[in-house]
Design an enzyme around this catalytic site. Structure first.
Site, short mmCIF file in Angstrom:
data_model
loop_
_atom_site.label_atom_id
_atom_site.label_comp_id
_atom_site.label_asym_id
_atom_site.label_seq_id
_atom_site.Cartn_x
_atom_site.Cartn_y
_atom_site.Cartn_z
N SER A 198 0.82 -1.22 0.00
CA SER A 198 0.00 0.00 0.00
C SER A 198 0.86 1.27 0.00
O SER A 198 2.00 1.26 0.48
CB SER A 198 -0.89 -0.01 1.24
OG SER A 198 -0.07 -0.09 2.39
N PRO A 199 0.31 2.39 -0.50
CA PRO A 199 1.05 3.65 -0.45
C PRO A 199 1.43 4.04 0.99
O PRO A 199 2.52 4.56 1.23
CB PRO A 199 0.07 4.66 -1.05
CG PRO A 199 -0.82 3.85 -1.94
CD PRO A 199 -0.94 2.51 -1.27
N VAL A 201 2.20 2.10 3.61
CA VAL A 201 3.39 1.37 4.05
C VAL A 201 4.58 1.72 3.15
O VAL A 201 5.73 1.77 3.61
CB VAL A 201 3.12 -0.16 4.09
CG1 VAL A 201 4.38 -0.91 4.52
CG2 VAL A 201 1.98 -0.48 5.06
N GLY A 202 4.31 2.02 1.88
CA GLY A 202 5.38 2.44 0.97
C GLY A 202 6.16 3.63 1.53
O GLY A 202 7.39 3.70 1.42
N GLU A 219 6.14 -0.62 -5.53
CA GLU A 219 4.98 -0.99 -6.36
C GLU A 219 3.76 -0.82 -5.48
O GLU A 219 3.47 -1.67 -4.64
CB GLU A 219 5.12 -2.44 -6.83
CG GLU A 219 6.28 -2.69 -7.77
CD GLU A 219 6.02 -2.16 -9.18
OE1 GLU A 219 4.86 -1.87 -9.52
OE2 GLU A 219 7.00 -2.01 -9.94
N1 LIG Z 1 1.75 -2.06 -7.67
C1 LIG Z 1 1.64 -3.36 -7.52
O1 LIG Z 1 2.23 -4.14 -8.26
C2 LIG Z 1 0.79 -3.94 -6.43
C3 LIG Z 1 0.48 -5.29 -6.47
C4 LIG Z 1 -0.30 -5.83 -5.46
C5 LIG Z 1 -0.75 -5.05 -4.42
N2 LIG Z 1 -0.45 -3.73 -4.40
C6 LIG Z 1 -0.98 -2.90 -3.34
O2 LIG Z 1 -0.77 -3.55 -2.07
C7 LIG Z 1 -1.82 -3.23 -1.17
C8 LIG Z 1 -2.42 -4.49 -0.60
O3 LIG Z 1 -1.46 -5.36 -0.11
P1 LIG Z 1 -1.13 -5.47 1.47
O4 LIG Z 1 -2.39 -5.24 2.25
O5 LIG Z 1 -0.40 -6.74 1.68
O6 LIG Z 1 -0.17 -4.24 1.64
P2 LIG Z 1 0.62 -3.75 2.95
O7 LIG Z 1 1.29 -2.49 2.54
O8 LIG Z 1 -0.27 -3.72 4.15
O9 LIG Z 1 1.69 -4.91 3.24
C9 LIG Z 1 2.67 -5.33 2.30
C10 LIG Z 1 3.85 -5.94 3.01
O10 LIG Z 1 4.43 -4.95 3.86
C11 LIG Z 1 4.58 -5.44 5.18
N3 LIG Z 1 4.29 -4.34 6.12
C12 LIG Z 1 3.07 -3.90 6.52
N4 LIG Z 1 3.20 -2.86 7.38
C13 LIG Z 1 4.54 -2.65 7.50
C14 LIG Z 1 5.32 -1.72 8.25
N5 LIG Z 1 4.74 -0.82 9.05
N6 LIG Z 1 6.66 -1.77 8.14
C15 LIG Z 1 7.25 -2.68 7.33
N7 LIG Z 1 6.56 -3.59 6.60
C16 LIG Z 1 5.23 -3.58 6.69
C17 LIG Z 1 3.58 -6.58 5.31
O11 LIG Z 1 4.03 -7.50 6.28
C18 LIG Z 1 3.55 -7.14 3.90
O12 LIG Z 1 4.57 -8.11 3.74
C19 LIG Z 1 -2.82 -2.43 -2.00
O13 LIG Z 1 -2.64 -1.05 -1.77
C20 LIG Z 1 -2.47 -2.78 -3.44
O14 LIG Z 1 -2.86 -1.82 -4.39
C21 LIG Z 1 0.32 -3.16 -5.37
#
Ligand SMILES: NC(=O)c1ccc[n+]([C@@H]2O[C@H](COP(=O)([O-])OP(=O)(O)OC[C@H]3O[C@@H](n4cnc5c(N)ncnc54)[C@H](O)[C@@H]3O)[C@@H](O)[C@H]2O)c1
Length: 477
Positions: A198-199, A201-202, A219
């Protein structure tokens, strides 16, 4: 107890990172043959374990087998085959031409592996989004540590097996766990971090990367619009949007988040949406919950989030055109189409990431373009139209990571295209050559022979000869 586990993981991460650091230096002289052998081993494992991959992902959120084969397995195997076919070309040093003032020198771009890499994956395509970037890391010669999502435990366990059975620990390692594990990993000075999620966490990842000045590929997600022009083939557009939106139960980063339809065809488009939805997910008329071709919501937290989005929208005046039924025990959320939307609704502000589809209308194309441009830049934009000028105009006057005319989601499968977002939807690109570049340092290499500084006239003490050279550079180049 928790502290002891934390300390154990911490020391395991410290040890693995050190091993990877050493290996990444050795990898600078790794041959193409060695990289290809790693990729071929990975390909063979996937082929031999296709059944287990299906079972694991299905156990996590009942993703239909056909969707697993296409969006998790095929996507990765085609990425590997594409890399195997092109790696010799990608790695080749690129000669560059020599401008006149540089005469007497020779230059090229050399692709060296960035070094150690960290791949953090999300849950929604848990196999594809962990292994896809790994293919690029291996092709570029990097070591990789993978941190899969904690929300898809069956797939994470399978990925652990894949890594253990395919790679030496010094090349590829994997750490399962919650957010805390990701945070421990992020403390390490990786050379490259490839994050999909997600943006929100990004931003955390980018801040952590800044501490070590690690380069990043982010991504991310966002609200990807689909525009339906007045002259588009409505039945075709509706079918493609239903598939793109409801595949994986709407939990796809590039799913159309909302639709902007020309007001003159809104009713006809809504009817087409309903027809296509029933054709795909309820052909027998027994209810979509009986369909084996429709996945489930990943967990209770996300189901609640989606229910809240729907409740908030309805409270503020949205109308359900179709759907809305939820079975919490089964994690079933019916495909739901909404009309009468307004900007104060959460659903029009947040990425939906589930089977809710808001349909808004516009008067002329300018209005649709302005609406999109007022929001953060999306990951994808879809334009359905029979007018090439309108398609060209929308693609030129809006900004998005990717854009597709008369279809949706499909660009993910095109290995020759860069895949990724822009600003809020992502930084950097993935897939094929672009993925290889993400994990490579493009080193500028120059060989001096008899060029500008060879006879030292430009060095102090500055004199007449030096001045003459600078004067002619300024005058002629
Ligand atoms: N652009 C792309 O290719 C793409 C593909 C799939 C999903 N996404 C996006 O991903 C999101 C959904 O996936 P999600 O719910 O797994 O995303 P997320 O950001 O919640 O988690 C992704 C990963 O980050 C880790 N994480 C979560 N919080 C963290 C933190 N505070 N510090 C460090 N690491 C942390 C998680 O353990 C997981 O492995 C949506 O926004 C979706 O649009 C983007």
């Amino acid at each position: 107890m928790e502290t002891i586990i934390q300390e154990n993981i911490q020391s395991e991460i410290d040890r693995t990172f050190l091993v990877h650091k050493r290996q990444s230096i050795l990898n600078r002289t790794q041959s193409i043959k060695e990289r290809k052998a790693l990729l071929e081993k990975l390909l063979a494992w996937i082929k031999n374990n296709q059944g287990d991959i299906r079972k694991a992902i299905h156990a996590d959120f009942k993703k239909p087998y056909l969707e697993i084969d296409l969006s998790e397995i095929f996507v990765v195997t085609s990425e590997i085959k594409h890399a195997l076919k092109n790696i010799d070309k990608w790695i080749k040093p690129q000669k560059v031409s020599t401008p006149l003032p540089m005469l007497g020198t020779k230059s090229h771009v050399q692709y060296e592996p960035k070094g150690t890499s960290l791949i953090i994956a999300p849950w929604n395509y848990p196999f594809n989004l962990a292994i896809g970037p790994l293919v690029s890391a291996i092709a570029a010669g990097c070591t990789a540590i993978i941190k899969p999502s904690e929300l898809t435990p069956h797939t994470s366990a399978l990925l652990r097996r894949l890594v253990a059975e395919t790679f030496d620990k010094s090349q590829v390692a994997l750490f399962e766990g919650e957010v805390e594990v990701a945070q421990l990993l992020l403390d390490k000075p990786f050379d490259h971090i490839f994050f999909t999620g997600s943006p929100a966490v990004g931003k955390i990842i980018m801040k952590a990367a800044a501490e070590n000045l690690s380069s990043v590929t982010l991504e991310l997600g966002g609200k990807s619009p689909a525009i339906i022009d007045f002259n588009s083939d409505l039945k075709d557009a509706a079918a493609k949007i239903i598939w793109g939106k409801f595949v994986n139960c709407g939990q796809t980063c590039i799913a159309p988040d909302y639709v902007l339809v020309h007001h003159s065809v809104k009713e006809a488009f809504l009817t087409a949406l309903k027809n296509e939805l029933e054709k795909m997910y309820d052909p027998s008329g027994k209810g979509i919950e009986k369909s084996k071709d429709y996945a489930r919501i990943v967990n209770g937290k996300h189901l609640k989030r989606l229910k809240n989005l729907l409740a908030d929208a309805e409270l503020k005046g949205a109308e359900k055109y179709f759907g809305g039924y939820v079975d919490e025990e089964e994690m079933f959320f019916e495909p739901t189409v909404l009309t009468e939307l307004s900007e104060d609704m959460d659903i029009m502000q947040e990425e939906i990431f589930g089977p809710l589809l808001p349909v808004l209308s516009f008067g002329d194309l300018e209005e649709a373009i302005q609406y999109i441009n007022m929001k953060p830049k999306p990951l994808a934009l879809y334009m359905f139209s029979n007018d090439d000028d309108n398609i060209k105009r929308v693609f030129q006057e809006t900004s998005s990571g990717g854009a597709v005319a008369n279809d949706c989601v499909l660009h993910f499968l095109q290995n020759e295209l860069p895949f990724g977002g822009v600003n809020n939807s992502g930084i950097g690109k993935a897939h094929g050559h672009f993925g290889f570049l993400a994990f490579s340092n493009q080193k500028a290499v120059m060989h001096q022979r008899v060029g500008l500084t060879a006879s030292k006239p430009l060095y102090p003490p500055y004199g007449f000869a030096g001045k003459k050279i600078i004067d002619s550079l300024l005058k002629w180049f």
